[in-house]
Motif scaffolding. Structure first.
Motif, PDB file in Angstrom:
ATOM      1  N   ASN A  26      -0.243 -10.149  35.441  1.00 16.80           N
ATOM      2  CA  ASN A  26       0.820 -10.926  34.799  1.00 16.80           C
ATOM      3  C   ASN A  26       1.009 -12.254  35.521  1.00 16.80           C
ATOM      4  OD1 ASN A  26       1.376  -8.869  32.932  1.00 16.80           O
ATOM      5  ND2 ASN A  26       2.699  -7.836  34.417  1.00 16.80           N
ATOM      6  N   CYS A  27       1.051 -13.336  34.746  1.00 15.09           N
ATOM      7  CA  CYS A  27       1.179 -14.667  35.338  1.00 15.09           C
ATOM      8  C   CYS A  27       2.178 -15.519  34.571  1.00 15.09           C
ATOM      9  CB  CYS A  27      -0.169 -15.415  35.316  1.00 15.09           C
ATOM     10  SG  CYS A  27      -1.453 -14.729  36.380  1.00 15.09           S
ATOM     11  N   GLU A  28       2.897 -16.343  35.305  1.00 10.77           N
ATOM     12  CA  GLU A  28       3.671 -17.428  34.714  1.00 10.77           C
ATOM     13  C   GLU A  28       2.722 -18.620  34.611  1.00 10.77           C
ATOM     14  OE1 GLU A  28       7.192 -20.379  36.229  1.00 10.77           O
ATOM     15  OE2 GLU A  28       7.395 -18.230  36.701  1.00 10.77           O
ATOM     16  N   ALA A  29       2.698 -19.297  33.456  1.00 12.14           N
ATOM     17  CA  ALA A  29       1.652 -20.299  33.260  1.00 12.14           C
ATOM     18  C   ALA A  29       2.095 -21.469  32.388  1.00 12.14           C
ATOM     19  CB  ALA A  29       0.425 -19.639  32.625  1.00 12.14           C
ATOM     20  N   THR A  36      -1.645 -21.560  36.367  1.00 16.89           N
ATOM     21  CA  THR A  36      -0.756 -20.428  36.630  1.00 16.89           C
ATOM     22  C   THR A  36      -0.104 -20.548  38.002  1.00 16.89           C
ATOM     23  OG1 THR A  36      -2.405 -18.994  37.706  1.00 16.89           O
ATOM     24  CG2 THR A  36      -2.325 -18.979  35.284  1.00 16.89           C
ATOM     25  N   LYS A  37       1.069 -19.977  38.101  1.00 15.25           N
ATOM     26  CA  LYS A  37       1.789 -19.983  39.371  1.00 15.25           C
ATOM     27  C   LYS A  37       1.091 -19.095  40.390  1.00 15.25           C
ATOM     28  CE  LYS A  37       6.513 -19.321  41.109  1.00 15.25           C
ATOM     29  NZ  LYS A  37       7.907 -18.953  40.713  1.00 15.25           N
ATOM     30  N   GLN A  38       0.507 -17.994  39.914  1.00 16.73           N
ATOM     31  CA  GLN A  38      -0.056 -16.997  40.812  1.00 16.73           C
ATOM     32  C   GLN A  38      -1.513 -17.268  41.211  1.00 16.73           C
ATOM     33  OE1 GLN A  38       1.699 -16.408  38.105  1.00 16.73           O
ATOM     34  NE2 GLN A  38       3.453 -15.147  38.726  1.00 16.73           N
ATOM     35  N   LYS A  39      -2.309 -17.878  40.315  1.00 17.43           N
ATOM     36  CA  LYS A  39      -3.743 -17.997  40.568  1.00 17.43           C
ATOM     37  C   LYS A  39      -4.302 -19.402  40.384  1.00 17.43           C
ATOM     38  CE  LYS A  39      -5.259 -13.263  39.725  1.00 17.43           C
ATOM     39  NZ  LYS A  39      -6.007 -13.150  40.995  1.00 17.43           N
ATOM     40  N   TYR A  74       4.322 -16.706  29.573  1.00 14.45           N
ATOM     41  CA  TYR A  74       3.917 -15.618  30.456  1.00 14.45           C
ATOM     42  C   TYR A  74       2.680 -14.994  29.811  1.00 14.45           C
ATOM     43  CZ  TYR A  74       8.485 -15.934  32.717  1.00 14.45           C
ATOM     44  OH  TYR A  74       9.587 -16.380  33.392  1.00 14.45           O
ATOM     45  N   GLN A  79      -4.571 -21.556  44.455  1.00 13.47           N
ATOM     46  CA  GLN A  79      -3.120 -21.527  44.295  1.00 13.47           C
ATOM     47  C   GLN A  79      -2.486 -22.668  45.085  1.00 13.47           C
ATOM     48  OE1 GLN A  79      -0.826 -18.409  46.279  1.00 13.47           O
ATOM     49  NE2 GLN A  79       0.088 -17.880  44.312  1.00 13.47           N
TER      50      GLN A  79
END
Length: 236
Positions: free
Chosen positions: A8-11, A29-32, A60, A110
């Motif tokens: 799951n990512c915020e994007a 994305t915030k995570q990757k 998301y 990131q």
């Protein structure tokens, strides 16, 4: 959630390319960091919230690791950017901004500073002119990528002489004193709705011309959308 069950990512949506059997969608994305996702046209038709797959919309997403691309499994829209669709000019400026991000920063690296800046830009263009916001964003991205002194260093003059000399060598004219002061304000700008960035039209144009000339030299290729922008301008 385990990775085999989905990530799951915020994007923020950057780019969408339609191919014969599938579409490739690029997200920041915030995570990757920057990632490319693949989804078949059939799957895309069945998904909800596909209307959010417009440049700089906030979403998301749920991903599955795959060989070349991630597989896009689910989209949950937060907000879409309708202002991008208001004119051809806005479409091309948004495309140029997306290209710049993808060329300046490595995939799957990131960087919260980059994500925070692009997400704030995304929020801002929901109600503000796309072209001017892209000029602001472009200079900030060049600074985050290390091609321009950071805001604090710029205010103190650390590294600015080298930057101005390099810029003048690329463009043939560089920045006027007024544009240099404006750039300092741009680097300090934090996308606060209560703060207005206002420059004369001639300064905006100077900043834009220098931005694209400098960025093209540093990334090794002109963003494709710039050619369309020039063509659009020639026909006005």
């Amino acid at each position: 959630m385990k990775e085999r069950d989905g990530i799951n990512c915020e994007a923020i949506v950057l780019w969408k390319r339609k191919r014969r059997l599938h579409s490739v969608i690029t997200f920041l994305t915030k995570q990757k960091g920057i990632i490319n996702c693949s989804v078949s046209h059939r799957e895309l038709q069945r998904m909800k919230d596909t209307g959010y797959l417009q440049p700089f919309s906030s979403v998301y997403i749920t991903l599955m690791p795959d060989r070349e691309y991630y597989r896009l499994k689910q989209i949950d829209g937060r907000y879409s950017i309708r202002s991008v669709e208001e004119s051809l000019e806005s479409i091309y400026y948004a495309a140029a901004a997306g290209e710049l991000i993808m060329r300046l920063f490595l995939q799957e690296e990131q960087d919260f500073r980059v994500y925070r800046t692009v997400a704030a830009f995304s929020e801002r263009i929901r109600t503000k002119p796309v072209r001017l916001a892209v000029i602001l964003l472009g200079w900030q991205l060049m600074s985050l990528a290390g091609f321009i002194p950071a805001a604090d260093a710029y205010q103190k003059g650390n590294g600015t002489d080298t930057f101005f000399d390099e810029l003048r060598g690329i463009t043939g004219y560089g920045l006027s004193g007024e544009a240099k002061r404006a750039l300092g304000m741009i680097l300090l700008y934090r996308w606060d709705n209560s703060v207005t960035v206002a420059f004369p039209a001639v300064v905006w144009q100077e900043l834009e011309n220098n931005l694209w000339s400098y960025a093209t030299m540093q990334i090794g290729a002109e963003p494709t959308a710039l050619a369309f922008l020039r063509e659009l301008s020639d026909h006005k």
